[in-house]
Design a protein around this motif. Structure first.
Motif, PDB file in Angstrom:
ATOM      1  N   VAL A   1      73.728  31.957  40.118  1.00 35.79           N
ATOM      2  CA  VAL A   1      73.604  30.944  41.168  1.00 35.79           C
ATOM      3  C   VAL A   1      72.571  29.904  40.726  1.00 35.79           C
ATOM      4  N   GLN A   2      72.672  28.747  41.347  1.00 37.58           N
ATOM      5  CA  GLN A   2      71.834  27.617  40.965  1.00 37.58           C
ATOM      6  C   GLN A   2      70.374  27.872  41.340  1.00 37.58           C
ATOM      7  N   ARG A   3      69.481  27.634  40.409  1.00 40.98           N
ATOM      8  CA  ARG A   3      68.057  27.639  40.759  1.00 40.98           C
ATOM      9  C   ARG A   3      67.671  26.242  41.186  1.00 40.98           C
ATOM     10  N   LEU A   4      66.825  26.168  42.194  1.00 42.83           N
ATOM     11  CA  LEU A   4      66.425  24.861  42.720  1.00 42.83           C
ATOM     12  C   LEU A   4      65.005  24.549  42.253  1.00 42.83           C
ATOM     13  N   ARG A   5      64.735  23.261  42.110  1.00 43.56           N
ATOM     14  CA  ARG A   5      63.380  22.873  41.698  1.00 43.56           C
ATOM     15  C   ARG A   5      62.643  22.271  42.895  1.00 43.56           C
ATOM     16  N   ALA A   6      61.323  22.301  42.854  1.00 43.50           N
ATOM     17  CA  ALA A   6      60.525  21.720  43.939  1.00 43.50           C
ATOM     18  C   ALA A   6      60.652  20.201  43.906  1.00 43.50           C
ATOM     19  N   ASP A   7      60.512  19.586  45.073  1.00 34.82           N
ATOM     20  CA  ASP A   7      60.639  18.125  45.179  1.00 34.82           C
ATOM     21  C   ASP A   7      59.367  17.448  44.685  1.00 34.82           C
ATOM     22  N   LYS A   8      59.241  17.344  43.374  1.00 34.43           N
ATOM     23  CA  LYS A   8      58.049  16.710  42.793  1.00 34.43           C
ATOM     24  C   LYS A   8      58.478  15.661  41.779  1.00 34.43           C
ATOM     25  N   VAL A   9      57.716  14.579  41.716  1.00 27.90           N
ATOM     26  CA  VAL A   9      57.983  13.559  40.707  1.00 27.90           C
ATOM     27  C   VAL A   9      57.385  14.042  39.393  1.00 27.90           C
TER      28      VAL A   9
ATOM     29  N   THR B   1      63.044  12.065  50.250  1.00 30.15           N
ATOM     30  CA  THR B   1      62.457  12.995  49.278  1.00 30.15           C
ATOM     31  C   THR B   1      61.549  12.189  48.371  1.00 30.15           C
ATOM     32  N   CYS B   2      60.673  12.892  47.659  1.00 30.62           N
ATOM     33  CA  CYS B   2      59.806  12.203  46.703  1.00 30.62           C
ATOM     34  C   CYS B   2      60.586  11.917  45.425  1.00 30.62           C
ATOM     35  N   SER B   3      61.411  12.892  45.009  1.00 31.94           N
ATOM     36  CA  SER B   3      62.120  12.758  43.738  1.00 31.94           C
ATOM     37  C   SER B   3      63.626  12.765  43.987  1.00 31.94           C
ATOM     38  N   LYS B   4      64.376  12.481  42.941  1.00 33.44           N
ATOM     39  CA  LYS B   4      65.826  12.324  43.082  1.00 33.44           C
ATOM     40  C   LYS B   4      66.551  13.658  43.227  1.00 33.44           C
ATOM     41  N   LEU B   5      67.843  13.557  43.496  1.00 31.23           N
ATOM     42  CA  LEU B   5      68.637  14.767  43.730  1.00 31.23           C
ATOM     43  C   LEU B   5      68.683  15.665  42.493  1.00 31.23           C
ATOM     44  N   PHE B   6      68.848  15.058  41.307  1.00 35.56           N
ATOM     45  CA  PHE B   6      69.016  15.866  40.102  1.00 35.56           C
ATOM     46  C   PHE B   6      67.985  15.570  39.017  1.00 35.56           C
TER      47      PHE B   6
ATOM     48  N   GLY C   1      63.546  14.409  38.188  1.00 33.88           N
ATOM     49  CA  GLY C   1      62.182  14.307  38.719  1.00 33.88           C
ATOM     50  C   GLY C   1      61.681  12.874  38.791  1.00 33.88           C
ATOM     51  N   ALA C   2      62.606  11.887  38.784  1.00 32.12           N
ATOM     52  CA  ALA C   2      62.191  10.488  38.918  1.00 32.12           C
ATOM     53  C   ALA C   2      61.898  10.179  40.384  1.00 32.12           C
ATOM     54  N   SER C   3      60.981   9.246  40.610  1.00 34.17           N
ATOM     55  CA  SER C   3      60.580   8.892  41.970  1.00 34.17           C
ATOM     56  C   SER C   3      61.690   8.121  42.689  1.00 34.17           C
ATOM     57  N   THR C   4      61.719   8.254  44.028  1.00 32.81           N
ATOM     58  CA  THR C   4      62.723   7.546  44.836  1.00 32.81           C
ATOM     59  C   THR C   4      62.139   6.331  45.545  1.00 32.81           C
ATOM     60  N   THR C   5      60.923   5.928  45.187  1.00 34.08           N
ATOM     61  CA  THR C   5      60.270   4.794  45.856  1.00 34.08           C
ATOM     62  C   THR C   5      61.165   3.554  45.862  1.00 34.08           C
ATOM     63  N   TYR C   6      61.250   2.917  47.020  1.00 33.98           N
ATOM     64  CA  TYR C   6      62.099   1.725  47.142  1.00 33.98           C
ATOM     65  C   TYR C   6      61.344   0.494  46.641  1.00 33.98           C
ATOM     66  N   GLY C   7      62.076  -0.407  45.976  1.00 28.19           N
ATOM     67  CA  GLY C   7      61.505  -1.712  45.650  1.00 28.19           C
ATOM     68  C   GLY C   7      60.641  -1.758  44.397  1.00 28.19           C
ATOM     69  N   ALA C   8      60.752  -0.738  43.523  1.00 29.65           N
ATOM     70  CA  ALA C   8      59.951  -0.736  42.294  1.00 29.65           C
ATOM     71  C   ALA C   8      60.562  -1.703  41.272  1.00 29.65           C
ATOM     72  N   GLU C   9      59.824  -1.976  40.220  1.00 30.33           N
ATOM     73  CA  GLU C   9      60.328  -2.793  39.102  1.00 30.33           C
ATOM     74  C   GLU C   9      61.670  -2.232  38.631  1.00 30.33           C
ATOM     75  N   PRO C  10      62.647  -3.100  38.338  1.00 37.47           N
ATOM     76  CA  PRO C  10      63.974  -2.608  37.944  1.00 37.47           C
ATOM     77  C   PRO C  10      63.897  -1.584  36.815  1.00 37.47           C
ATOM     78  N   ASN C  11      64.603  -0.485  36.991  1.00 37.58           N
ATOM     79  CA  ASN C  11      64.755   0.565  35.977  1.00 37.58           C
ATOM     80  C   ASN C  11      63.470   1.304  35.612  1.00 37.58           C
ATOM     81  N   SER C  12      62.369   1.031  36.325  1.00 37.90           N
ATOM     82  CA  SER C  12      61.139   1.764  36.025  1.00 37.90           C
ATOM     83  C   SER C  12      61.213   3.195  36.562  1.00 37.90           C
ATOM     84  N   LEU C  13      62.177   3.443  37.476  1.00 35.68           N
ATOM     85  CA  LEU C  13      62.335   4.785  38.037  1.00 35.68           C
ATOM     86  C   LEU C  13      63.654   5.423  37.590  1.00 35.68           C
ATOM     87  N   ALA C  14      64.208   4.934  36.510  1.00 33.91           N
ATOM     88  CA  ALA C  14      65.481   5.472  36.011  1.00 33.91           C
ATOM     89  C   ALA C  14      65.210   6.251  34.732  1.00 33.91           C
TER      90      ALA C  14
END
Lengths: 95, 479
Positions: free
Chosen positions: A59-67, B18-23, B25-38
């Protein structure tokens, strides 16, 4: 089912693949064999079988919501054919 | 003449907070410099693998509980394949076969606001947002910003249960309120955190099967939804009345011209070739997880509205206004905790506070008067320290200062005069100064009482208790 040349061209278009006209006959024959395999599989009675989402039981392991990523735009854009003002440039997609 | 019935279903895309994206660990902050969060995952570079964000599932389960839905114990991601430059992988990771949420419902207010209707929710699934394409200023090229790529979305699909544009708007508003109560999204429509597509069809009243539908894309405000649907219903009805057939197609709403126009027909429709994403395993959600999420569920808007009506004795209108957003409801409840009087507090929040906020163009979160200070003022009106009229003066002073009501009352000597003998003295003086009016009153012109009340209130600079003034005046004038 045997695919026609026109169907091969449609499939190639959907997949955005450029193919040689000369190869269409061979693709049609090979893809038709794949379809024949699927036809055979479709004959199996699967009414009571739950569809498999993945071949392993894991099953999928999930990661914490961190940048965890840092900005690597300069490095990444160095890989792109064209970039300007921080944007990746591509052939125009709408008129 | 045929009577036509409109049938509407909505697909609402909600960006999850959320702080980071679905898949990645990049930030989801709105309005950042283009592609700085990609990052490399968002760009779909070869060799990268998606890593699933746990918070996204927590928020999806929260939503599922909020609409009384089934939560899938096993939830699977599928690939939706299409080609567009703002989708660098060539597929969007979405959920087709086993969405995280299914079979829910949401109650909406319809008509005069006193009747309600339950709208079915077919499903809600997780997916990643695409990037943005910019078509100007690049000498024949398109510029691609992938900051938004991979941002988590919850797509909420309704049943075709709505029968008018206004019902569709009511549903969209109720959903907007709900996701903000649940704190799963900021619902910011300007930034695209809450967007809507509408499926619209028309059929003869009484006909069992649905008419051919069109899908209108790009509806990012409540006003546009209403206008676009009304416009589309008119267009379809015209076609049907002239004996034509509606074509199944996707139409784009153009708010500048207030019209919909065709984007693509069914024949050109994409074949998305969905299949389970081999990079991702099934996500298992067990009962313990669901119960843990349930423990932190806030009171939901409809429950809160009913409680305001039944337990606090508010009118349906007041309860609807005060539960219209989580912010106003929280503010009102904080006022109530301080003031202790539900209906008086409701009135002050709705009339005085909201009025003042509107005229200054402020959001309730920016209110210069805190709930605690307003509650303190209402308490002084409720315990007869001041009259409602003086209360409004004090409110205006509070708006421009940091002082609380008690400080202003004491500093300016605004305490209401409730001492009977003091009021009697003022009344006696007014009566002595107005012999002609006293005569009129005694001759049967009872309306003159208002004149006396006015004089006494003026003499007291508005501080005399009006009920007491009335009572004492009546008994004085009997003799």
């Amino acid at each position: 089912m045997v695919l026609s040349g026109a169907q091969v061209r449609d499939i190639a278009w959907l997949a955005r693949l450029q193919i040689d006209e000369a190869d269409i006959g061979q693709y049609a024959a090979e893809l038709s064999r794949v379809l024949e395999l699927i036809r055979q599989m479709n004959e199996v009675d699967t009414d009571d079988v739950i569809a498999m989402a993945h071949p392993t039981d894991a099953v999928q392991r999930l990661r914490a919501d961190k940048v965890t990523e840092v900005d690597q735009r300069e490095k990444l854009q160095a890989l792109a054919p064209l970039a300007e003002s921080g944007l990746y440039l591509v052939p125009r997609v709408i008129e | 003449m045929t009577v036509w019935e409109t049938v509407i279903g909505l697909e609402i895309h909600v960006r999850l907070l959320t702080c980071s994206k679905l898949f990645s660990g990049a930030s989801t902050t709105y309005g950042a410099e283009p592609n700085s969060l990609a990052c490399a995952v968002d760009l779909g570079l070869p060799g990268v693998l998606p890593m699933v964000n746990e918070e996204v599932f927590r928020k999806a389960v929260r939503f599922g509980l909020g609409v009384n839905a089934e939560i899938s114990r096993c939830s699977v991601f599928d690939r939706k394949n299409y080609f567009y430059p703002d989708l660098p992988k060539g597929y969007q990771i979405s959920q087709l076969y086993l969405p995280v949420v299914s079979k829910g419902e949401l109650e909406i207010n319809v008509g005069d606001g006193n009747s309600s209707k339950v709208i079915g929710i077919t499903r809600a699934h997780l997916e990643e947002d695409a990037g943005k394409s910019l078509h100007e200023d690049f000498a024949g090229m398109s510029g691609i910003d992938l900051n938004r790529a991979g941002t988590p979305l919850l797509e909420i699909v309704s049943e075709p249960d709505m029968r008018s544009a206004s019902e569709a708007v009511a549903y969209m508003k109720a959903m907007h309120t709900l996701v903000r109560y649940l704190e799963i999204s900021d619902g910011n429509m300007q930034e695209g955190s809450f967007r809507c597509d509408a499926n619209v069809s028309v059929r003869a009243q009484g006909q069992a099967e649905f008419g051919t539908r069109t899908e209108i894309k790009n509806l990012n405000s409540f006003r546009f939804v209403e206008r676009a649907i009304n416009h589309e219903v008119e267009r379809q009805t015209d076609i049907l009345e002239n004996g034509g057939e509606v074509m199944q197609e996707t139409r784009l709403y153009d708010s500048d011209r207030d019209e919909t126009r065709s984007m693509r027909s069914k024949e050109e429709a994409n074949d998305y070739r969905y299949f389970p994403d081999p990079d991702l395993l099934p996500v298992i959600i067990d009962d313990a997880y669901i119960e843990a999420v349930r423990q932190f569920m806030p009171e939901l808007p409809n429950a809160k509205r009913n409680r305001f009506i039944q337990e606090l004795g508010l009118s349906a209108y007041d309860a609807a206004v005060l539960t219209g957003s989580r912010e106003i409801a929280d503010y009102y409840e904080a006022v109530l905790a301080e003031a202790g009087e539900a209906r008086l507090s409701a009135n002050w929040v709705i009339v005085e506070l909201v009025g003042a906020l509107n005229s200054d163009g402020l959001d309730i979160r920016q209110s210069p008067v805190s709930a605690k200070r307003l509650g303190g003022l209402i308490r002084r009106i409720d315990d007869n320290t001041i009259s409602g009229k003086i209360g409004k003066q004090i409110f205006r002073q509070m708006w421009c200062s940091e002082d609380d009501a008690d400080t202003i009352i004491e500093a300016r000597g605004l305490r209401q005069i409730t001492d009977n003998s003091a009021i009697e003295d003022m009344i006696d003086k007014v009566l002595a100064d107005s012999p002609r009016q006293v005569e009129q009153y005694r001759a049967g012109q009872k309306k003159v009482l208002g004149y006396f009340v006015g004089q006494v209130m003026r003499a007291s600079q508005g501080r005399a208790n009006p009920q007491q003034v009335n009572g004492i005046l009546r008994s004085r004038l009997k003799n």
